[in-house]
Design an enzyme around this catalytic site. Structure first.
Site, PDB file in Angstrom:
ATOM      1  N   HIS A 139       0.821  -1.221   0.000  1.00 28.12           N
ATOM      2  CA  HIS A 139       0.000   0.000   0.000  1.00 28.12           C
ATOM      3  C   HIS A 139       0.857   1.274   0.000  1.00 28.12           C
ATOM      4  CE1 HIS A 139      -3.714  -2.132   0.385  1.00 28.12           C
ATOM      5  NE2 HIS A 139      -3.412  -2.652   1.557  1.00 28.12           N
ATOM      6  N   ASP A 157      -3.005 -10.475  -2.437  1.00 30.34           N
ATOM      7  CA  ASP A 157      -3.559  -9.977  -1.168  1.00 30.34           C
ATOM      8  C   ASP A 157      -5.043  -9.619  -1.381  1.00 30.34           C
ATOM      9  OD1 ASP A 157      -2.250  -8.580   1.538  1.00 30.34           O
ATOM     10  OD2 ASP A 157      -4.042  -7.523   0.847  1.00 30.34           O
ATOM     11  N   ASP A 214      -4.641 -12.486   3.399  1.00 26.07           N
ATOM     12  CA  ASP A 214      -5.870 -12.015   4.045  1.00 26.07           C
ATOM     13  C   ASP A 214      -7.123 -12.240   3.191  1.00 26.07           C
ATOM     14  OD1 ASP A 214      -4.847 -10.161   2.302  1.00 26.07           O
ATOM     15  OD2 ASP A 214      -4.799  -8.501   3.724  1.00 26.07           O
ATOM     16  N   HIS A 263      -6.407  -7.001  -0.571  1.00 24.08           N
ATOM     17  CA  HIS A 263      -6.470  -5.568  -0.874  1.00 24.08           C
ATOM     18  C   HIS A 263      -5.695  -5.248  -2.156  1.00 24.08           C
ATOM     19  CE1 HIS A 263      -6.820  -5.839   3.610  1.00 24.08           C
ATOM     20  NE2 HIS A 263      -7.848  -5.055   3.356  1.00 24.08           N
TER      21      HIS A 263
HETATM   22 ZN   LIG Z   1      -4.208  -6.894   2.715  1.00 19.86          ZN
END
Ligand SMILES: [Zn+2]
Length: 307
Positions: A126, A163, A244, A165
């Site tokens: 991120h 991931d 995740d 995200h």
């Molecule tokens: Zn994540």
């Protein structure tokens, strides 16, 4: 297959508080699981060395790194973004996390290992060029990619991110670059609420609806990532390995299982054998349910090691 496992004790020094899901226990859980199962004995184990400022400045401008350093508190924690906090030792951990990827990149490019898993935190995907967010300060994978290109003359790189995200940071850093293909699968709509619409030829976004499971994931990866990788023919593949999207993870709402991580890792290793001399550098990103994380990493590393 010779698989290298790179980590460092200092990665556990970063502690944002006992309530925070991105905790030092994540690395302890992985370490314990791999030792107990005997898998660790099958791997070459190395300690990370700190990333150098020059290696870091290829990805994050000096002024940004400096301002982060100035934000480090003498005690307690300070918030950079909602739940992205600095403690007195956070940047020591971040420096080792990025340094692990440097070491792993060198090992595969010098043929000292076929592939590498970096068990590190804080995570990186991120972290944008000039913005720390989503528990990330330095984009570890991006630091490795630039090292491969600038120190070893690598021509084409792929970054594959599974991931839950979206890899907004990695996209921010490499958008518009012909030499770096970035493929990201992610729950959508979901955090980080940016860069999910791709305007760049080198960015391949694979959004998945909340509730999607292993079959949906596998179909999307085969249909979208494989043709892109066959076109790009990367010399080395980096994995942003977040776990995740696991069914038991409290953060996301996808339903992957350990076997799905084994499956995608094998697929990536097959692509790497075809185009990249087997070179894969995998780097831990998310994964917050400790037992599911440890089981998923075990499967991932088993597949890397060809077991
Ligand atoms: Zn994540």
């Amino acid at each position: 297959m010779i698989t290298s496992f790179i980590s460092h004790q200092d990665c556990t020094l970063h502690n944002m508080g006992p309530w925070h899901p991105e905790s030092p226990h994540r690395l302890t859980a992985i370490d314990e699981r791999l030792r107990r199962s005997g898998l660790m004995q099958e791997l070459l184990q190395y300690k990370a060395r700190p990333v150098t400022p020059e290696q870091l400045f290829r990805v994050h401008p000096k002024a940004h790194v400096r301002s982060l350093e100035l934000s480090v508190p003498e005690d307690g924690v300070v918030a950079i973004e909602d739940e992205t906090l600095l403690c007195p030792h956070s940047l020591e951990a971040a420096t080792m996390a990025a340094g692990a990827v440097i070491r792993g990149t060198e090992q595969v490019l010098k043929n000292q290992a076929d592939n590498v898993f970096c068990a590190v935190r804080p995570p990186g995907h991120h972290a944008e060029r000039v913005e720390s967010m989503g528990f990330c300060f330095y984009n570890n994978v991006a630091v490795g990619v630039e090292h491969a290109i600038q120190n070893f003359g690598v021509q084409r790189v792929a970054v594959l991110d599974f991931d839950v995200h979206h890899a907004n940071g990695t996209v921010d850093i490499f958008k518009g670059r012909e030499d770096v293909l970035v493929c990201s699968s992610f729950q959508h709509p979901f955090y980080p609420w940016r860069y999910a619409d791709s305007e760049w030829d080198n960015i391949l976004n694979t959004p998945l609806d909340a509730g999607a499971g292993g079959l949906d994931f596998r179909r999307a990866i085969e249909a979208q990532w494989l043709p892109a990788l066959q076109m790009h023919r990367p010399d080395i593949i980096f994995i942003s390995a977040g776990f995740d999207a696991h069914q038991e993870d409290p953060m996301g709402e996808l339903n992957l299982l350990e076997d799905d991580y084994y499956w995608i890792t094998q697929l990536i290793c097959d692509v790497a054998k075809t185009y990249s001399q087997g070179r894969v550098v995998s780097v831990l990103e998310g994964g917050y349910e400790l037992d599911a994380l440890a089981r998923s990493v075990e499967k991932h590393v088993q597949a890397l090691a060809g077991l």
